[in-house]
Design a protein around this motif. Structure first.
Motif: not given
Ligand code: ZN
Length: 482
Positions: A94-96, A121-125
């Motif tokens: 996730q970016y902006d 806080i963001h989500l990523e793989e």
């Protein structure tokens, strides 16, 4: 020059979902390489990701526990770069438009609670794992294991508001405690499920502008985080004092040599050519969904800390240290259930147990002294079997051997001497051997009393009951002086 240390931390926490973030593969740790993969997490052309609802909910719980705002709408973005452990050549992140923003984590400093704000806080793989140099027939061969590819990660970014390596460690411990209490991440730094990158810079005390920041990677234990930051603060202080210009770069912590070394110049967001992930629709969160998550929140470290103050009458500082990890708090409560002197248990854990664990870089889960062992030791002191001073030696032995206090006291013959006859004999010998001190004491040098106590303790290898020694010494000195 007096510098102020400015530290910001980025934590990657692997979420404890059963399946990966965009496919149904298992996330179990330790399976044989490449046995938990499918076309999606191998990045084959033409496949489509499907978002794992649990991963989103785990992040929502974390966001609520850290007082963040959960965005009503967020999006995923492609972060483009090339590395062999990531065959699609982009990572879905996730970016902006991250899922959560703002919030804070409170850390227990000796001066009181300090609030460290969060940016997002963001989500990523997660990506796969490269394995180098393990093939002895061909040391140049590298392997890639894609079991980890697609495991859901949560990235938690703090504001640069941490002002010492010690505070950085406290922040990480507190954050990890929250994730463990929530059961969204196991927090295992050695297995890489809780990883941390640190940004550190110095600026003249009082200055507003931030100095040139250096990012440190490869910090896989609390101790490494602290030592790497301490090293980096020293290195940057020296460079600034000598008028050297620091460069913005990424450095790697070399735990064997205890140094950080330059890895690459720092990459910037534009290097990654972020753009919205076209294969995933924007994600919407509703107030009802957020409320549903809120009611599932367990007792968190803050609340448990308050309860420790209320229920056990502990000072806030003790309570915050003891609740800094779920395992430590569980240990404490198990011990207090067996030995109902909450403050005594707290003192022993904070001073003896934590000192030993910190010295060895170990977690309470690895301690060989169990809550039962500690409670039994405290009971032996109360019963007068051993003195408080000797108990510390016994504790060290319990800590290193895993034996019970009773066993150690028995084996080493450490039982306290309370027998008045035996102690009186020792006292009389000491007084006979030190006629000058006895004369001076009787002449008014009261301080010599401590000297006599010390001599008796020495003569009995510390086994004399101090109360009895005090009483008998006073009686004897008074009697013979009269
Ligand atoms: Zn898969």
């Amino acid at each position: 020059m007096d510098y102020e240390v400015v530290i910001g931390l980025e934590v990657h926490a692997q979420l404890l979902t059963r399946s990966k973030i965009f496919c149904g593969c298992s996330t179990r740790f330790g399976a044989p390489p490449n046995t938990q993969t499918c076309p999606v997490c191998l990045g084959m052309p033409g496949v489509l990701p499907v978002l794992n609802r649990s991963a989103v909910e785990f992040l929502m719980k974390t966001a609520l526990a850290c007082h963040c705002q959960i965005a009503p709408r967020c999006r995923f973005a492609r972060k483009n770069y090339f590395y062999p452990d990531m065959p699609k050549n982009y990572q879905i992140s996730q970016y902006d438009e991250p899922l959560a923003q703002g919030g804070y984590v409170e850390i227990p400093t000796p001066e009181g609670l300090k609030r460290v704000r969060l940016i997002r806080i963001h989500l990523e793989e997660d990506v796969g794992k490269s394995i180098h140099g393990e093939n002895l027939d061909d040391p140049r061969a590298s392997y890639v294991d894609f079991n980890r590819s697609g495991v859901p990660l949560m990235e938690i970014v703090s504001e640069p508001e941490i002002s010492s390596p010690e505070e950085a460690k406290l922040y990480l411990q507190q954050l990890r405690a929250i994730l463990q209490y929530l059961e969204v991440c196991d927090g295992n730094m050695e297995e890489g499920s809780f990883r941390c990158d640190a940004n550190v810079s110095l600026r003249p005390r009082g200055a507003r502008e931030l100095g040139t920041k250096v990012e440190i990677k490869n910090l896989n234990s609390f101790r490494h985080v602290q030592r790497a930051l301490e090293y980096e603060v020293r290195r940057q202080t020296r460079a600034l004092d000598e008028g050297e210009r620091l460069v913005q770069e990424t450095r790697l912590w070399d735990a064997n040599r205890s140094v950080t070394r330059s890895m690459r110049s720092k990459e910037f967001a534009h290097d990654y050519r972020y753009f919205p992930e076209p294969d995933l629709v924007p994600l919407r969160t509703t107030p009802a969904w957020i409320d549903q998550m809120r009611v599932t929140l367990p007792e968190l470290p803050d609340a448990r800390m308050q309860r420790f103050v209320r229920e056990y009458g502990l000072p806030e500082y003790d309570a915050s240290v003891l609740t800094s990890s779920k395992a430590l708090a569980d240990y404490y409560e198990a011990c207090v259930a067996l030995y109902r002197e909450p403050k005594v248990v707290s003192n022993w854990m904070m001073v003896e147990l934590l000192r030993a664990l910190n010295r060895d870089g170990m977690e309470v889960e690895q301690a060989r002294v169990t809550p039962t062992h500690l409670a039994d030791l405290l009971k032996l002191i109360d019963a007068g079997t051993i003195s408080g001073t000797l108990a510390k030696t016994v504790f060290e032995d319990m800590y290193s051997t895993g034996k019970s206090a009773a066993e150690i006291v028995q084996e080493k013959g450490l039982r306290q001497i309370s027998d008045e006859g035996a102690l009186l004999a020792a006292i009389e010998q000491i007084l006979a051997a030190h006629p000058n001190e006895v004369r001076d004491y009787r002449g008014g040098r009261d301080k010599l009393f401590g000297f006599f106590v010390g001599q008796v303790m020495k003569a009995t290898q510390g086994k004399a009951n101090p109360q009895t020694v005090n009483k008998l010494l006073r009686e004897t000195l008074a009697r013979e002086g009269a």
